[in-house]
Design a protein around this motif. Structure first.
Motif, mmCIF file in Angstrom:
data_model
loop_
_atom_site.group_PDB
_atom_site.id
_atom_site.type_symbol
_atom_site.label_atom_id
_atom_site.label_comp_id
_atom_site.label_asym_id
_atom_site.label_seq_id
_atom_site.Cartn_x
_atom_site.Cartn_y
_atom_site.Cartn_z
ATOM 1 N N THR A 153 0.745 -1.195 0.046
ATOM 2 C CA THR A 153 0.245 0.057 -0.158
ATOM 3 C C THR A 153 0.922 1.278 -0.078
ATOM 4 O O THR A 153 0.629 2.025 -0.693
ATOM 5 N N PHE A 154 1.780 1.183 0.886
ATOM 6 C CA PHE A 154 2.563 2.440 1.147
ATOM 7 C C PHE A 154 4.073 2.239 0.329
ATOM 8 O O PHE A 154 4.731 1.382 0.746
ATOM 9 N N LYS A 155 4.050 2.938 -0.818
ATOM 10 C CA LYS A 155 5.439 3.136 -1.580
ATOM 11 C C LYS A 155 6.595 3.395 -1.024
ATOM 12 O O LYS A 155 7.724 3.419 -1.449
ATOM 13 N N THR A 156 6.382 4.463 0.033
ATOM 14 C CA THR A 156 7.548 4.837 0.728
ATOM 15 C C THR A 156 7.178 4.695 2.221
ATOM 16 O O THR A 156 6.135 4.872 2.976
ATOM 17 N N LEU A 157 8.149 4.035 2.847
ATOM 18 C CA LEU A 157 8.194 3.484 4.381
ATOM 19 C C LEU A 157 9.581 3.925 4.803
ATOM 20 O O LEU A 157 10.547 3.648 4.437
ATOM 21 N N MET A 158 9.257 4.554 6.205
ATOM 22 C CA MET A 158 10.454 4.810 7.004
ATOM 23 C C MET A 158 10.313 4.819 8.301
ATOM 24 O O MET A 158 9.113 5.172 8.913
ATOM 25 N N SER A 159 11.244 4.667 9.354
ATOM 26 C CA SER A 159 11.237 4.816 10.505
ATOM 27 C C SER A 159 12.082 6.060 11.140
ATOM 28 O O SER A 159 13.252 6.228 10.811
ATOM 29 N N VAL A 160 11.308 6.609 12.139
ATOM 30 C CA VAL A 160 12.027 7.973 12.642
ATOM 31 C C VAL A 160 12.512 7.588 14.204
ATOM 32 O O VAL A 160 11.417 7.599 14.793
ATOM 33 N N ASN A 161 13.667 7.671 14.685
ATOM 34 C CA ASN A 161 14.192 7.609 15.817
ATOM 35 C C ASN A 161 13.698 8.972 16.690
ATOM 36 O O ASN A 161 13.934 9.981 16.298
ATOM 37 N N CYS A 162 12.710 8.560 17.698
ATOM 38 C CA CYS A 162 12.400 9.866 18.347
ATOM 39 C C CYS A 162 13.421 10.481 19.279
ATOM 40 O O CYS A 162 13.357 11.717 19.715
ATOM 41 N N THR A 163 14.663 9.887 19.526
ATOM 42 C CA THR A 163 15.444 10.477 20.227
ATOM 43 C C THR A 163 16.620 11.437 19.751
ATOM 44 O O THR A 163 16.796 12.460 20.084
ATOM 45 N N ASN A 164 17.217 10.663 18.387
ATOM 46 C CA ASN A 164 18.095 11.460 17.799
ATOM 47 C C ASN A 164 17.621 12.108 16.363
ATOM 48 O O ASN A 164 18.406 12.814 15.745
ATOM 49 N N ASP A 166 16.857 10.395 13.436
ATOM 50 C CA ASP A 166 17.252 9.736 12.367
ATOM 51 C C ASP A 166 16.163 9.060 11.632
ATOM 52 O O ASP A 166 15.377 8.678 12.274
ATOM 53 N N ALA A 167 16.218 9.380 10.455
ATOM 54 C CA ALA A 167 15.124 8.738 9.558
ATOM 55 C C ALA A 167 15.679 7.562 8.810
ATOM 56 O O ALA A 167 16.557 7.799 7.832
ATOM 57 N N THR A 168 15.072 6.385 9.095
ATOM 58 C CA THR A 168 15.575 5.262 8.138
ATOM 59 C C THR A 168 14.771 4.810 7.275
ATOM 60 O O THR A 168 13.668 4.435 7.483
ATOM 61 N N ILE A 169 15.361 4.733 5.892
ATOM 62 C CA ILE A 169 14.386 4.461 4.983
ATOM 63 C C ILE A 169 14.450 3.161 4.641
ATOM 64 O O ILE A 169 15.284 2.351 4.481
ATOM 65 N N TYR A 170 13.173 2.541 4.794
ATOM 66 C CA TYR A 170 13.058 1.100 4.438
ATOM 67 C C TYR A 170 12.676 0.748 3.127
ATOM 68 O O TYR A 170 13.204 -0.257 2.355
ATOM 69 N N THR A 171 11.745 1.588 2.494
ATOM 70 C CA THR A 171 11.551 1.447 1.193
ATOM 71 C C THR A 171 11.226 2.668 0.629
ATOM 72 O O THR A 171 10.464 3.612 1.403
ATOM 73 N N ILE A 172 11.389 3.031 -0.722
ATOM 74 C CA ILE A 172 11.188 4.571 -1.350
ATOM 75 C C ILE A 172 10.634 4.066 -2.626
ATOM 76 O O ILE A 172 10.761 3.472 -3.509
ATOM 77 N N ASP A 173 9.903 4.995 -2.708
ATOM 78 C CA ASP A 173 9.116 5.187 -4.194
ATOM 79 C C ASP A 173 10.072 5.590 -5.239
ATOM 80 O O ASP A 173 11.190 6.472 -5.055
ATOM 81 N N SER A 174 10.252 5.087 -6.351
ATOM 82 C CA SER A 174 11.164 5.257 -7.163
ATOM 83 C C SER A 174 11.413 6.824 -7.710
ATOM 84 O O SER A 174 12.273 7.208 -7.884
#
Length: 670
Positions: A153-164, A166-174
């Protein structure tokens, strides 16, 4: 040597237990044979299971395998295969204890000092470890399932660390990857990601709101309350706008606090546009419903006067008649006024019911063989009295060569009556009404386009009102302000009936200059049918009714009294039944030909008129089964008359009963 050691252990049990328990927490010695019998059970193992040695031997038939649960069938057998390859083996298994199921780690060793077939099993409780592993696996499985679903469903997916941050890209729309240079697996400052993303992709009108929405602290607070947050926004891609969705959930620590946020970006353009269209349609439907509701409210308010006017006359003249019961001259006048007011009230009710039937698609259009000369003459008689009262000049011009046509006589008359009634109402005294009939040729020689024009020099209508002249309950002025009675349904009914006949209706009107209504309906030309005029006109000889016996089926006392009075007045003998059950009983009890006819109400308790008729029509005695039956009912429309014939009746008399119609129908029977 080995057997003597085991015997020694057994003989010196207390001392051996003390020594071994100081070295090992829980262990057993088992024999390599069926079920792995216990050769020695340590005190530590008994404490672990909660049973004494004797209870273990008794409960599990002295076999170690019987203590393991069903999840470990064959575990020891598999382990045995490995024992000969290694000096030490470790396995996990479930053990049944007094406290319930427990997981243990069993270290199995083969020590020849006991015997060749003796296994030493050191046992350690690892239930907490196994439970934690299971929980972790379940969590991993759920994560896998969630991410599999999310990724579709979601072509771009990322996790954001609430402490520092940092945004980690799991998958990204081309497309996003090409425009931003970001890659899957990359770690970027959250602020940088959104700065690039919003600047490059989000429509200007949504940028500020999306920046406020994506504040980390605000998101954490909302997710703690609601579990999830999402927002739709307009995205620009190569100058094309589309609706997109951002959905955010939290990833929690063991104490329940949020440690990171998972962002999903999805294309929801089609769904959103469909939602917008549905909302637009709902808004239009709501607006239409509101307009209709207001129109009906206006109708009910304005019609209150119209309904109360004839009702007031009926009640008022009835009171006057009762007060002057011996004054025959005034009584006759009051009764005439009551009759006129009753007919006026009936017209109002019929118009409302007719519109309801049209809106519910219960109108049937049929073709009747009609003598147009006779039909036009009869219609002119209907309006002659009203026009004379207002001194209205009536002009009539009929330019149709074919005298006989196939038309829906009842509904065609209804159309003309509605329009003529309006013309008479809104034309002042001394005015003029003109009716013109024309035949317009068509491509088919057997058809013509019948054109009827009704025009007057009355008060006319404003241009504004003409735009909704066919709306139900619409009147340019209420009867309170104009002094003219009406429901505001006449033109609406006329238009719908004309359309059901595949025709057209046009209105040309100007305020203060009168109104011109033009109706055009495709019509088949009928051939001339010669007929005996004398037989066509049934002359009523009331003397022939004398002595005839009528069975009247009617459940309403007032209606019964009226019908009995009308019937006995012309010489008929009347017997009464309250419902269909009584009708059948009276027909069965009396001989054939006892009754000459039945007047049958339709809606009655216990058994209705249709059911009673169907039973009579199946009676064994033919003379009874063929007795004439007339429907006597408040179901007064053409479709109701057709149904009466369909159900086996010989005719239909609508309520309220009119004497001339009653006599005409009875004439057709006798």
């Amino acid at each position: 040597m080995s057997d003597s050691i085991l015997e020694y252990i057994e003989f010196n049990r207390d001392n051996v237990d003390e020594v071994l328990d100081s070295l090992l927490d829980a262990f057993v010695l088992i024999e390599e044979s069926e079920g792995y019998p216990f050769k020695y059970i340590s005190k530590g193992f008994c404490e672990f299971t909660g049973w004494s040695e004797d209870e273990i031997k008794l409960n599990f038939d002295n076999r170690f395998l019987n203590m393991t649960d069903n999840e470990n069938d064959g575990a020891l057998d598999n382990l045995e295969l490995q024992i000969f390859d290694k000096a030490n083996n470790i396995c996990r298994m479930g053990i049944n204890t007094r406290f319930g199921h427990r997981w243990v780690r069993v270290t199995v060793s083969k020590k020849n000092i006991f015997a060749d077939n003796i296994l030493q099993c050191n046992i350690m409780d690892i239930t907490d470890v196994i439970t934690e592993e299971k929980n972790l696996k379940e969590k991993q499985f759920e994560y896998h399932k969630v991410f599999s679903t999310i990724n579709s469903t979601f072509k771009t997916l990322m996790s954001v660390n609430c402490t520092n941050g940092d945004a980690t890209i799991y998958t990204i729309d081309s497309y996003v990857a090409d425009k931003t240079g970001m890659v899957e697996g990359g770690v970027y400052p959250y602020s940088m990601f959104f700065k690039n993303f919003i600047r490059k992709f989000v429509a200007k009108e949504d940028q500020e709101e999306l920046i406020r929405f994506c504040d980390i602290n605000s998101l954490k607070s909302e997710i703690e309350k609601n579990g999830m947050v999402e927002k739709r926004y307009i995205e620009n891609r190569d100058d094309e706008e589309r609706y997109s969705l951002i959905r955010i959930v939290g990833e929690h620590n063991s104490d329940g606090t949020i440690n990171s946020l998972i962002f999903g970006f999805a294309n929801v353009d089609m769904e959103t546009r469909n939602d917008i269209e549905r909302q637009r349609e709902l808004a239009k439907a709501y607006e239409s419903a509101e307009i209709a509701s207001k129109a009906k409210t206006t109708f009910l308010l304005s019609m209150s006067h119209d309904i109360r006017t004839p009702m007031n006359a009926i009640i008022g003249f009835t009171d006057l008649a009762l007060e002057n019961i011996t004054d025959s001259q005034n009584i006759a006048k009051y009764l005439e006024y009551i009759k006129i007011s009753g007919n006026q009230l009936l017209d109002i009710i019929n118009n409302v019911l007719e519109m309801a039937r049209i809106e519910n698609n219960k109108i049937c259009i049929s073709e009747d063989f009609v003598d147009m000369t006779e039909a036009c003459h009869n219609l002119s008689i209907v309006f002659k009295n009203e026009m004379n009262k207002k001194n209205i000049a009536f002009e009539y011009e009929w330019n149709v060569a074919d005298r006989y046509l196939y038309i829906d006589k009842v509904h065609s008359e209804e159309i003309v009556i509605n329009i003529m009634s309006n013309a008479i109402k809104y034309t002042p005294e001394g005015g003029t009404i003109k009716v013109t009939g024309n035949a317009i040729p068509t491509d088919k020689p057997s058809e013509l386009l019948l054109e009827v024009i009704i025009e007057d020099n009355g008060i006319g209508m404003s241009e504004e009102f003409l735009s909704h002249v066919y709306d139900n309950f619409s009147r340019e002025q209420t009867s309170t302000t104009s002094g003219i009675q009406g429901t505001g349904l006449g033109l609406g009914i006329a238009k719908r009936l004309v359309e059901l006949m595949n025709g057209t209706i046009e209105i040309d009107s100007h305020l203060g200059c009168g109104t011109r209504v033009t109706i055009r309906v495709p019509t088949r030309i009928a051939e001339y049918h010669s007929k005996d005029e004398a037989s066509d006109k049934q002359v009523s000889d009331e003397n022939k009714f004398v002595g005839k016996r009528i069975l009247l089926a009617e459940d309403n006392e007032l209606n019964t009294e009226i019908a009995v009075a009308m019937l006995t007045r012309i010489g008929l003998v009347v017997e009464h039944a309250n419902d269909g059950v009584e009708v059948i009983d009276m027909m069965e009890r009396n001989p054939a030909d006892y009754y000459d006819a039945i007047l049958m109400d339709i809606q009655m308790p216990n058994m209705d008129g249709y059911k009673a008729t169907s039973i009579i029509r199946t009676m064994e005695d033919v003379r009874k089964s063929q007795i004439p039956i007339l429907a006597l009912t408040a179901n007064a429309f053409k479709e109701d008359e057709a149904k009466a014939y369909e159900m086996g009746m010989n005719g239909h008399i609508p309520k309220p009963i009119r004497r001339e119609i009653l006599i005409h129908k009875l004439n057709s029977l006798f």
